[in-house]
Design a protein around this motif. Structure first.
Motif, PDB file in Angstrom:
ATOM      1  N   ASP A 166       0.626  -1.309   0.089  1.00  0.00           N
ATOM      2  CA  ASP A 166      -0.186  -0.007  -0.187  1.00  0.00           C
ATOM      3  C   ASP A 166       0.807   1.208   0.042  1.00  0.00           C
ATOM      4  N   VAL A 167       2.126   1.123   0.707  1.00  0.00           N
ATOM      5  CA  VAL A 167       2.985   2.310   0.645  1.00  0.00           C
ATOM      6  C   VAL A 167       3.429   2.839  -0.847  1.00  0.00           C
ATOM      7  N   LYS A 168       3.416   2.097  -1.920  1.00  0.00           N
ATOM      8  CA  LYS A 168       3.675   2.199  -3.044  1.00  0.00           C
ATOM      9  C   LYS A 168       2.663   3.148  -3.871  1.00  0.00           C
ATOM     10  N   ASN A 169       1.536   3.037  -3.349  1.00  0.00           N
ATOM     11  CA  ASN A 169       0.457   3.752  -3.768  1.00  0.00           C
ATOM     12  C   ASN A 169       0.123   5.245  -2.958  1.00  0.00           C
ATOM     13  N   PHE A 170       0.973   5.549  -1.811  1.00  0.00           N
ATOM     14  CA  PHE A 170       0.558   6.766  -1.128  1.00  0.00           C
ATOM     15  C   PHE A 170       1.001   7.917  -1.978  1.00  0.00           C
ATOM     16  N   ILE A 171       0.253   8.772  -1.776  1.00  0.00           N
ATOM     17  CA  ILE A 171       0.490  10.208  -2.326  1.00  0.00           C
ATOM     18  C   ILE A 171       1.428  10.949  -1.399  1.00  0.00           C
ATOM     19  N   THR A 172       2.564  11.131  -2.323  1.00  0.00           N
ATOM     20  CA  THR A 172       3.523  11.935  -1.484  1.00  0.00           C
ATOM     21  C   THR A 172       3.811  13.229  -2.374  1.00  0.00           C
ATOM     22  N   LEU A 173       4.889  14.083  -1.627  1.00  0.00           N
ATOM     23  CA  LEU A 173       5.202  15.310  -2.485  1.00  0.00           C
ATOM     24  C   LEU A 173       5.646  15.101  -3.892  1.00  0.00           C
ATOM     25  N   GLU A 174       6.524  13.906  -3.968  1.00  0.00           N
ATOM     26  CA  GLU A 174       7.330  13.726  -5.190  1.00  0.00           C
ATOM     27  C   GLU A 174       6.166  13.453  -6.288  1.00  0.00           C
ATOM     28  N   ASN A 175       5.123  12.403  -6.043  1.00  0.00           N
ATOM     29  CA  ASN A 175       4.344  12.067  -7.118  1.00  0.00           C
ATOM     30  C   ASN A 175       2.953  12.531  -7.052  1.00  0.00           C
ATOM     31  N   LEU A 176       2.827  13.931  -6.277  1.00  0.00           N
ATOM     32  CA  LEU A 176       1.599  14.690  -6.266  1.00  0.00           C
ATOM     33  C   LEU A 176       1.120  15.348  -7.753  1.00  0.00           C
ATOM     34  N   ASP A 177       1.849  15.823  -8.269  1.00  0.00           N
ATOM     35  CA  ASP A 177       1.459  16.163  -9.584  1.00  0.00           C
ATOM     36  C   ASP A 177       0.794  15.173 -10.633  1.00  0.00           C
ATOM     37  N   ARG A 178       1.698  13.978 -10.695  1.00  0.00           N
ATOM     38  CA  ARG A 178       1.297  13.088 -11.651  1.00  0.00           C
ATOM     39  C   ARG A 178       0.011  12.142 -10.915  1.00  0.00           C
ATOM     40  N   ARG A 179      -0.126  12.088  -9.872  1.00  0.00           N
ATOM     41  CA  ARG A 179      -1.554  11.539  -9.184  1.00  0.00           C
ATOM     42  C   ARG A 179      -2.609  12.430  -9.706  1.00  0.00           C
ATOM     43  N   ILE A 180      -2.644  13.717  -9.590  1.00  0.00           N
ATOM     44  CA  ILE A 180      -3.637  14.606 -10.028  1.00  0.00           C
ATOM     45  C   ILE A 180      -3.874  14.669 -11.462  1.00  0.00           C
ATOM     46  N   GLU A 181      -2.970  14.468 -12.245  1.00  0.00           N
ATOM     47  CA  GLU A 181      -2.991  14.307 -13.604  1.00  0.00           C
ATOM     48  C   GLU A 181      -3.668  12.977 -13.859  1.00  0.00           C
ATOM     49  N   ASP A 182      -3.367  11.947 -13.412  1.00  0.00           N
ATOM     50  CA  ASP A 182      -4.060  10.655 -13.540  1.00  0.00           C
ATOM     51  C   ASP A 182      -5.532  10.442 -13.112  1.00  0.00           C
ATOM     52  N   ALA A 183      -5.876  11.408 -11.846  1.00  0.00           N
ATOM     53  CA  ALA A 183      -7.288  11.410 -11.281  1.00  0.00           C
ATOM     54  C   ALA A 183      -8.042  12.180 -12.449  1.00  0.00           C
ATOM     55  N   LEU A 184      -7.302  13.168 -13.282  1.00  0.00           N
ATOM     56  CA  LEU A 184      -8.184  14.049 -14.068  1.00  0.00           C
ATOM     57  C   LEU A 184      -8.400  13.154 -15.326  1.00  0.00           C
ATOM     58  N   ASP A 185      -7.283  12.357 -15.831  1.00  0.00           N
ATOM     59  CA  ASP A 185      -7.348  11.657 -17.243  1.00  0.00           C
ATOM     60  C   ASP A 185      -8.397  10.415 -16.831  1.00  0.00           C
ATOM     61  N   ASN A 186      -8.566   9.990 -15.819  1.00  0.00           N
ATOM     62  CA  ASN A 186      -9.353   8.722 -15.345  1.00  0.00           C
ATOM     63  C   ASN A 186     -10.288   9.066 -14.370  1.00  0.00           C
ATOM     64  N   PRO A 187     -11.139   9.760 -14.661  1.00  0.00           N
ATOM     65  CA  PRO A 187     -12.484  10.228 -13.382  1.00  0.00           C
ATOM     66  C   PRO A 187     -13.118   8.730 -13.314  1.00  0.00           C
ATOM     67  N   LYS A 188     -13.424   8.665 -11.997  1.00  0.00           N
ATOM     68  CA  LYS A 188     -14.550   7.609 -11.455  1.00  0.00           C
ATOM     69  C   LYS A 188     -15.591   8.098 -10.904  1.00  0.00           C
ATOM     70  N   ASN A 189     -16.664   7.286 -11.032  1.00  0.00           N
ATOM     71  CA  ASN A 189     -18.100   7.829 -10.719  1.00  0.00           C
ATOM     72  C   ASN A 189     -18.331   6.713  -9.604  1.00  0.00           C
ATOM     73  N   TYR A 190     -18.519   7.420  -8.439  1.00  0.00           N
ATOM     74  CA  TYR A 190     -18.843   6.496  -6.966  1.00  0.00           C
ATOM     75  C   TYR A 190     -20.535   6.737  -6.945  1.00  0.00           C
TER      76      TYR A 190
END
Length: 207
Positions: A166-190
């Motif tokens: 699970d630690v590999k998928n944690f949001i850190t300062l280093e991957n914050l921008d990449r995770r934001i871009e991934d969330a915008l490119d792959n939206p999820k409907n809950y």
């Protein structure tokens, strides 16, 4: 005070007593207690029969002889009982009885010893079995505790490995921008509904 009524001596106080306290004696015959005295018996007084002096002398002599014979028989029976008791206590019968009692006592003691040995064996077997059961339960409890400890360690190791993944998928300062871009490119409907089996039965469209 007594008064003669109808040929019988009756206590006056009994006649004067209250009706509820009158004690009436049982009377045999066909007449009831409330019938009056017969006219032929009114005023009759019972007189005891005369006693013949010669007959009285004979009766006294016979009674004296009866008392003497009875006393002699009583003394003879008493002497026989005492003799028998003495024979039983100090004679051959006493020795035989003592011997029988000694033999009976030895037989009872032997039976008692046998019963004690049997109960000792039963008690020894029971104690040994209880000791073996206690040791077996202790070993089983130790094995069960060891198994529970191993399962606990395995569960904790599994949790640690899962946490490392699970630690590999944690949001850190280093991957914050990449995770934001991934969330915008792959939206999820809950916004969806599921049934009892966990299947999606209804879901809204993303706007």
């Amino acid at each position: 005070m007594f008064q003669v009524i109808g040929g019988r001596s009756v206590q006056v106080s009994r006649l004067l007593a209250p009706r509820s306290a009158v004690l009436v004696e049982a009377v045999r015959g066909r007449k009831s207690r409330t019938d009056p005295v017969a006219k032929s018996k009114e005023g009759r007084i019972k007189v005891p029969p005369p006693v013949d002096p010669r007959e009285m002398v004979v009766l006294k002599e016979r009674f004296s002889e009866y008392q003497l014979i009875t006393r002699a028989l009583r003394l003879e029976f008493k002497e026989e009982v005492l003799r028998k008791k003495y024979t039983e206590e100090r004679g051959s019968l006493a020795e035989e009885r003592a011997r029988q009692e000694a033999e009976e006592h030895r037989a009872l003691m032997a039976m008692n010893n046998q019963e004690n040995l049997r109960m000792l064996e039963v008690r020894t077997l029971r104690v040994q079995k209880e000791k073996e059961d206690a040791e077996r339960k202790q070993v089983e409890a130790s094995v069960q505790r060891e198994q529970q400890q191993q399962e606990f360690l395995k569960e904790k190791e599994k949790d640690i490995l899962q946490l490392q993944e699970d630690v590999k998928n944690f949001i850190t300062l280093e991957n914050l921008d990449r995770r934001i871009e991934d969330a915008l490119d792959n939206p999820k409907n809950y916004n969806f509904a599921v049934d009892k089996e966990g299947r999606v039965v209804k879901q809204t469209m993303l706007q």
